[in-house]
Design an enzyme around this catalytic site. Structure first.
Site, PDB file in Angstrom:
ATOM      1  N   TRP A 290       0.869  -1.187   0.000  1.00  0.00           N
ATOM      2  CA  TRP A 290       0.000   0.000   0.000  1.00  0.00           C
ATOM      3  C   TRP A 290       0.908   1.240   0.000  1.00  0.00           C
ATOM      4  CZ3 TRP A 290      -1.894   2.738   4.836  1.00  0.00           C
ATOM      5  CH2 TRP A 290      -2.947   3.620   4.549  1.00  0.00           C
TER       6      TRP A 290
ATOM      7  N   ASP B  28      -0.201  -5.100   9.665  1.00  0.00           N
ATOM      8  CA  ASP B  28      -1.280  -4.225   9.225  1.00  0.00           C
ATOM      9  C   ASP B  28      -2.520  -5.091   8.985  1.00  0.00           C
ATOM     10  OD1 ASP B  28      -2.970  -2.398   8.106  1.00  0.00           O
ATOM     11  OD2 ASP B  28      -1.523  -1.606   6.657  1.00  0.00           O
TER      12      ASP B  28
ATOM     13  N   LYS C  12     -13.175  -0.852   6.693  1.00  0.00           N
ATOM     14  CA  LYS C  12     -13.762  -1.761   5.698  1.00  0.00           C
ATOM     15  C   LYS C  12     -14.759  -2.721   6.337  1.00  0.00           C
ATOM     16  CE  LYS C  12     -10.213   0.052   3.805  1.00  0.00           C
ATOM     17  NZ  LYS C  12      -9.728   0.649   2.605  1.00  0.00           N
TER      18      LYS C  12
HETATM   19  C1  LIG Z   1      -3.222  -1.978   3.755  1.00  0.00           C
HETATM   20  C2  LIG Z   1      -3.943  -0.846   4.384  1.00  0.00           C
HETATM   21  N1  LIG Z   1      -3.557  -0.408   5.577  1.00  0.00           N
HETATM   22  C3  LIG Z   1      -4.174   0.611   6.193  1.00  0.00           C
HETATM   23  C4  LIG Z   1      -5.229   1.261   5.599  1.00  0.00           C
HETATM   24  C5  LIG Z   1      -5.830   2.437   6.321  1.00  0.00           C
HETATM   25  O1  LIG Z   1      -7.106   2.312   6.703  1.00  0.00           O
HETATM   26  P1  LIG Z   1      -7.901   3.533   7.378  1.00  0.00           P
HETATM   27  O2  LIG Z   1      -8.779   4.076   6.318  1.00  0.00           O
HETATM   28  O3  LIG Z   1      -8.648   2.896   8.486  1.00  0.00           O
HETATM   29  O4  LIG Z   1      -6.928   4.524   7.857  1.00  0.00           O
HETATM   30  C6  LIG Z   1      -5.672   0.848   4.345  1.00  0.00           C
HETATM   31  C7  LIG Z   1      -6.785   1.549   3.684  1.00  0.00           C
HETATM   32  O5  LIG Z   1      -6.989   1.507   2.525  1.00  0.00           O
HETATM   33  C8  LIG Z   1      -5.023  -0.238   3.725  1.00  0.00           C
HETATM   34  O6  LIG Z   1      -5.394  -0.675   2.530  1.00  0.00           O
END
Ligand SMILES: Cc1ncc(COP(=O)(O)O)c(C=O)c1O
Length: 397
Positions: free
Chosen positions: A130, A211, A246
């Site tokens: 990401w 994560d 999500k």
């Molecule tokens: C791999 C990963 N980590 C963390 C996040 C962050 O999520 P949040 O929207 O809760 O900050 C995302 C969101 O797309 C993600 O895909």
């Protein structure tokens, strides 16, 4: 003072959403940002969330500050969700959790804390990962390195490459791992591979930072703990960043958590006091609303059942969209074997489309995806499937 600063590039993913919004073409498709979409292309509020929210609003009596680390009930529920209520580390009282504004803040608070705890460490990210991982850990002052993860030719996990890379990670460095639904590839480790990786982590004594942004989107809420549990069994210390964006659909309410496991209760307390300082200087204390919803749902048996059903339905919808996409690509005679898309997990798929094809689809067809060919499978609906497959066939010809 502000005249000499150059314009920063738009965010690779959220910038895409903005460009999509401004595109006037009626048949445009957004396969960019990781937001769940139902069969109508909408991102609805879950019925369980709406019910919890209604009850919370009716009962609310104060807007007083939350504690720095958030509401204790929420923090305990998160630990039980991430590790299981009976986990030995919980009984040993060596787990601490802070409520953070989403998974991103969990990563950033964890990163700030680690920069203080082990300032010389480097942070290792999967290649690819990401995009914001690099941003977050670099912003916290870490040198960022990469380990092999994806075999582009085989469209699968490069487990040998991953092990070779992680065997060479110096003791005391930090390795970021995706618990499930790897973003952007959709390719995860098997139970055997997690066990091997956990043994490697313990043997090499690097620190896992997991994560966990998609719990429940892979195989199921409990099943998706596989990697976390393997690491928690092998390693005395680890960090976990949870996101409820999500699995509860709480994207804009910013509900997440940072969980740390230390070798014992005293070490956990000492570490956690520094986590609280990292929070205090960043945003002081977390926003309440999203966490109140999560707490309400997880503590009300009927709401919890309803939410589990909704979560399962989201996962099943994505699995179905994967299968329909693969079948439609085949039906449109798109060259190549796309069956790997149906084997991947979670919202994302590495489509295998290259930069030129991604650009063609965006400019000529109004189809938006991340530059590396990552698509949000949930964005594929019955209404846009035909147009999408025809356009991909054109892009590849
Ligand atoms: C791999 C990963 N980590 C963390 C996040 C962050 O999520 P949040 O929207 O809760 O900050 C995302 C969101 O797309 C993600 O895909």
């Amino acid at each position: 003072m502000l005249e000499n600063i150059t314009t920063a590039p738009p965010d690779a993913i959220l910038g895409l959403t903005e460009a999509f919004r401004q595109d006037p073409r009626p048949n445009k498709i957004n396969l960019g940002a990781g937001v769940f979409k139902d069969e109508h292309g909408a991102t609805p509020i879950l019925a369980s969330v709406k019910a919890a929210e209604t009850a919370i609003l009716a009962e609310a009596r104060t807007k007083a500050y939350m504690p720095i680390a958030g509401d204790p009930a929420y923090r305990q529920l998160v630990q039980e969700m991430v590790l299981g209520a009976e986990h030995p580390a919980l009984r040993a009282r060596r787990v601490r959790t802070a409520h953070t504004p989403g998974g991103t803040a969990a990563l950033r608070v964890g990163a700030d804390f680690l920069k203080k705890a082990c300032p010389q460490a480097a942070v290792w990210l999967s290649r690819p990962t990401w995009a914001n991982h690099r941003g977050v850990f670099s912003a916290a002052g870490f040198a960022v390195r990469e380990y092999a993860y994806y075999n582009h030719a085989a469209r699968s996990l490069d487990f040998e490459g991953l092990k070779t890379a992680l065997r060479a990670v110096p003791s005391g460095d930090i390795v970021v791992l995706h618990a499930c639904c790897h973003n952007p590839t959709g390719v995860d480790l098997t139970a055997e591979q997690w066990a091997e990786l956990a043994a490697l982590a313990a043997g090499r004594a690097w620190l896992p930072f997991v994560d966990f942004a998609y719990q429940g989107y892979g195989q199921g809420l409990e099943e998706d703990r596989l990697g976390v549990l393997a690491l928690a069994q092998a390693c005395p210390e680890m960090l976990i960043a949870s996101s409820f964006s999500k699995n509860f659909g709480l994207y804009q309410d910013r509900a997440g958590a940072l969980t740390l496991l230390a070798s014992g209760a005293a070490a956990a307390d000492a570490a956690f006091s520094n986590v609280e300082i990292a929070i205090r200087v960043n945003y002081s204390n977390p926003p309440a609303h999203g966490a109140l919803i999560v707490t309400r749902i997880l503590t009300d048996p009927a709401l919890r059942r309803q939410w589990r059903g909704e979560l399962d339905a989201m996962r099943t919808h994505i699995t179905g969209a994967r299968q329909r996409f693969v079948a439609a690509l085949r039906a449109h005679g798109v060259p190549g074997d796309f069956s790997f898309i149906a084997r991947q997990q979670g919202m994302f798929s590495f489509s295998g489309l290259g930069a030129a094809q991604v650009q063609f689809l965006r400019e000529h067809k109004g189809i938006y995806m991340v530059g590396d060919g990552r698509i949000n499978v949930a964005g594929i609906t019955a209404a846009n499937l035909e147009y999408l497959c025809q356009s991909i066939a054109e892009a590849l010809s």
